[in-house]
Design a protein around this motif. Structure first.
Motif, PDB file in Angstrom:
ATOM      1  N   TYR A 252      35.697 -31.035 -27.158  1.00 12.34           N
ATOM      2  CA  TYR A 252      35.441 -30.763 -25.746  1.00 12.34           C
ATOM      3  C   TYR A 252      36.566 -29.910 -25.147  1.00 12.34           C
ATOM      4  N   PHE A 253      36.156 -28.997 -24.249  1.00 14.10           N
ATOM      5  CA  PHE A 253      37.065 -28.064 -23.586  1.00 14.10           C
ATOM      6  C   PHE A 253      38.029 -27.431 -24.599  1.00 14.10           C
ATOM      7  N   PRO A 254      37.467 -26.704 -25.567  1.00 15.41           N
ATOM      8  CA  PRO A 254      38.275 -26.141 -26.658  1.00 15.41           C
ATOM      9  C   PRO A 254      39.181 -25.012 -26.175  1.00 15.41           C
ATOM     10  N   GLU A 255      40.234 -24.812 -26.934  1.00 17.28           N
ATOM     11  CA  GLU A 255      41.206 -23.769 -26.587  1.00 17.28           C
ATOM     12  C   GLU A 255      40.696 -22.383 -26.936  1.00 17.28           C
ATOM     13  N   TYR A 256      40.003 -22.256 -28.067  1.00 24.84           N
ATOM     14  CA  TYR A 256      39.542 -20.949 -28.540  1.00 24.84           C
ATOM     15  C   TYR A 256      38.030 -20.906 -28.421  1.00 24.84           C
ATOM     16  N   ILE A 257      37.544 -20.320 -27.337  1.00 21.21           N
ATOM     17  CA  ILE A 257      36.114 -20.415 -27.047  1.00 21.21           C
ATOM     18  C   ILE A 257      35.471 -19.088 -26.666  1.00 21.21           C
ATOM     19  N   HIS A 258      36.226 -18.209 -25.985  1.00 22.12           N
ATOM     20  CA  HIS A 258      35.641 -16.939 -25.545  1.00 22.12           C
ATOM     21  C   HIS A 258      36.736 -15.975 -25.136  1.00 22.12           C
ATOM     22  N   GLY A 259      36.681 -14.766 -25.705  1.00 23.54           N
ATOM     23  CA  GLY A 259      37.660 -13.748 -25.345  1.00 23.54           C
ATOM     24  C   GLY A 259      38.558 -13.390 -26.513  1.00 23.54           C
ATOM     25  N   LEU A 260      39.689 -12.756 -26.200  1.00 22.78           N
ATOM     26  CA  LEU A 260      40.624 -12.257 -27.198  1.00 22.78           C
ATOM     27  C   LEU A 260      41.881 -13.133 -27.212  1.00 22.78           C
ATOM     28  N   TYR A 261      42.249 -13.584 -28.411  1.00 19.88           N
ATOM     29  CA  TYR A 261      43.407 -14.461 -28.563  1.00 19.88           C
ATOM     30  C   TYR A 261      44.370 -13.870 -29.585  1.00 19.88           C
ATOM     31  N   ASN A 262      45.658 -13.973 -29.300  1.00 19.47           N
ATOM     32  CA  ASN A 262      46.684 -13.673 -30.285  1.00 19.47           C
ATOM     33  C   ASN A 262      47.087 -14.993 -30.927  1.00 19.47           C
ATOM     34  N   LYS A 263      46.833 -15.116 -32.221  1.00 19.58           N
ATOM     35  CA  LYS A 263      47.162 -16.360 -32.930  1.00 19.58           C
ATOM     36  C   LYS A 263      47.930 -16.028 -34.198  1.00 19.58           C
ATOM     37  N   ASP A 264      49.207 -16.309 -34.164  1.00 13.50           N
ATOM     38  CA  ASP A 264      50.076 -16.068 -35.317  1.00 13.50           C
ATOM     39  C   ASP A 264      49.984 -14.610 -35.769  1.00 13.50           C
ATOM     40  N   LYS A 265      49.509 -14.360 -36.970  1.00 13.23           N
ATOM     41  CA  LYS A 265      49.542 -13.009 -37.533  1.00 13.23           C
ATOM     42  C   LYS A 265      48.321 -12.170 -37.167  1.00 13.23           C
ATOM     43  N   MET A 266      47.364 -12.749 -36.477  1.00 13.30           N
ATOM     44  CA  MET A 266      46.113 -12.023 -36.259  1.00 13.30           C
ATOM     45  C   MET A 266      45.617 -12.159 -34.830  1.00 13.30           C
TER      46      MET A 266
END
Length: 297
Positions: A252-266
């Motif tokens: 519920y209410f996830p962190e990665y759900i829609h849009g552009l994310y910078n996560k570690d190397k990618m």
């Protein structure tokens, strides 16, 4: 008498709220299946270099779930065409696991192929559809549209003089040097990813589930420039100020759900998709999305 009057006022207010709320809820459900929005994302990389200085542009569609927008997809197709993309990513769940046949989905893909090259990644509904049909004929159907189907495969292309490697993978990546054993990644995934990352080209991985690279420290382990996902329908129900309600394995209410994310190397790009199959809750306050990506230096 005063108490009776207060009850009448309270009942009147409640009725008024219901009169407002019911059509509003209907409207927010209706637009979540029938209206379209175009969201544009600009991504920069030193690998995107050509003599003309032009951007590379591609469109991402996913989670159509046989939704035809009441007009045989005409508006959707014209909206995509208007973006003038160099290529199109169809990121899975274009049909439903319980579809009678793949005709609606395949007709849509055939129309996209006339606009630009289409790269197709499998989603859970394609895989479950084949299980239900006890046949892999769908794979041939997808290929017959002219789309390039990539499942643990990749294709090297040049777009406006820029080398790009596009791959597709449904399984979980994980970090093979972490707590997860290499065998837990599934047959062939480790070898495929090692091969995929071995290039100086700009690397795009179609991964229907964002969870495939969010969990297990996969985003630290693999040298991939951009992961493109859908799957979670932007949270299915979108609450003002709170965002998407539910995100599959993310809960519920996830962190990665829609849009552009910078996560570690990618970078991970997640579309809210274009439709929804049978869910416990309908799409709500969640307008279907055509995602446009501009890649530049």
């Amino acid at each position: 008498m005063k108490k009776h009057k207060k009850l009448k006022i309270a009942a009147g207010i409640l009725c008024l709220l219901l009169i407002i709320a019911i059509p509003l809820c209907y409207y927010l459900i209706y637009i979540s299946y029938n209206h379209l929005t175009v969201n544009t994302y600009d991504i920069k990389s030193q690998k995107i270099e050509n003599t003309s200085g032009e951007n590379l542009k591609f469109v991402v569609v996913g989670d159509l779930h046989d939704n035809t927008f009441n007009d045989n997809d005409d508006k959707l197709v014209q909206t995509i065409k208007a973006q003038n993309p160099d290529f199109i990513i169809a990121d899975g769940d274009i049909l439903n696991d319980d579809s009678k046949n793949p005709d609606i989905a395949m007709s849509f893909i055939k129309r996209l192929v006339k606009i630009a090259p289409v790269y197709y990644a499998l989603g859970n509904h394609e895989l479950e559809y084949m299980q239900n049909q006890k046949s892999e004929d769908l794979l041939d159907e997808i290929k017959s549209t002219g789309a390039i189907l990539l499942e643990q495969k990749y294709k090297d292309i040049k777009v406006k003089g820029v080398p790009v490697r596009i791959g597709g993978m449904y399984g979980y990546a994980f970090d093979p040097n972490g707590t997860t054993k290499r065998a837990d990644m599934g047959d062939g995934i480790y070898d495929f990813l090692k091969d995929f990352e071995n290039t100086s080209s700009y690397k795009i991985m179609m991964s229907h589930r964002p969870d495939s690279f969010i969990f297990g420290e996969a985003s630290k382990a693999w040298d991939i420039d951009l992961v493109v996902s859908s799957h979670d329908h932007g949270g299915q129900v979108v609450f003002p100020f709170l965002g998407g309600f539910y995100g599959g394995d993310q809960g519920y209410f996830p962190e990665y759900i829609h849009g552009l994310y910078n996560k570690d190397k990618m970078k991970i790009l997640i579309s809210s998709g274009l439709g929804s199959n049978k869910q416990k809750l309908p799409r709500f306050n969640n307008v279907p999305e055509v995602m446009v990506v501009n890649l530049s230096k």
